[in-house]
Design an enzyme around this catalytic site. Sequence first.
Site, short mmCIF file in Angstrom:
data_model
loop_
_atom_site.label_atom_id
_atom_site.label_comp_id
_atom_site.label_asym_id
_atom_site.label_seq_id
_atom_site.Cartn_x
_atom_site.Cartn_y
_atom_site.Cartn_z
N GLU A 75 -23.59 26.91 2.77
CA GLU A 75 -23.43 25.76 1.88
C GLU A 75 -24.72 25.51 1.09
OE1 GLU A 75 -20.60 24.59 1.29
OE2 GLU A 75 -19.62 23.59 2.97
N ASN A 92 -18.46 24.98 -4.83
CA ASN A 92 -19.86 24.53 -4.91
C ASN A 92 -20.82 25.72 -4.85
OD1 ASN A 92 -19.69 25.31 -2.26
ND2 ASN A 92 -20.16 23.31 -1.38
N HIS A 98 -20.73 28.20 -2.62
CA HIS A 98 -21.04 28.75 -1.29
C HIS A 98 -20.45 30.16 -1.13
CE1 HIS A 98 -17.25 26.71 0.57
NE2 HIS A 98 -17.05 28.00 0.67
N ASP A 119 -17.22 34.64 8.58
CA ASP A 119 -17.34 33.29 9.13
C ASP A 119 -16.11 32.88 9.93
OD1 ASP A 119 -15.66 33.16 6.94
OD2 ASP A 119 -16.88 31.77 5.80
#
Length: 251
Positions: free
Chosen positions: A144, A137, A139, A68
Amino acid sequence: MLRIYCTENYEAMSRKAAAVMAAQVIAKPDCVLGLATGSSPVGLYQNLAAGCAAGDLDFSHVTTVNLDEYAGLDGTHDQSYRYFMDHNLFDHINIDKSRTNVPDGKAPDPEAECRRYEALLASVGPADIQLLGMGRNGHIGFNEPADTFTVPTHVVTLTDSTIDANARFFASRDQVPKKALTMGVGAIMRARRVLMVVSGPDKAEAVKAAFAGPVDPHVPASILQLHPDVVLVGDKAALAGLVETGVEVCV
Ligand code: GLP
């Protein structure tokens, strides 16, 4: 199949995970390594650099694909993932930089850049190992939590939780980019092996949800339960919640 290695601390996690990557490079010198950023893999990269300096590892035929990049940052920005990779790994090993691939955060048309990157992933073939960290979280890359899993490389809007977590690397929270380009779960799941590194108590809940909860796009890493070959290396703080569920842990 999931193999879990629980280590005493970050340093031991980094050595163990580096050994998994090193074994891949030794067994297949022209392998494709899927790479990740964040604080979790930094120690692993230091171990790989040391292995290269010692003459034990040769990266000259290796190709890399990173997960990413932040939208809007070019490779000279010190918080871009291209900069991170150069400074934490590529500048310290004998890799041919033209074989290292990171999405271009400055591409004028981010959607077109995602299509270019997806085509590039197809052309280099599946990663032999895809390294992953995990967000608090759940990810992976910048996939996400969402109502569905997204398969190809795509543009994402970062969640507040991710912006908060990554703000520590920027001068202020409002300098954290709001969008990113990320490999989707397709290329991650096509990798022959996935190697995940997790460290610290902040990750314990997400790790437990990902590997002991249901497969759920609201916990993106949970899709790894469907992958045939996952090696999870974590320190005991990050694995505490998962270990409590009674999963088998390798020594
Ligand atoms: C970022 C990256 C992820 C990484 C995550 C966790 O959001 N896009 O690839 O796994 O941070 O980072 P850290 O290892 O610093 O906790």
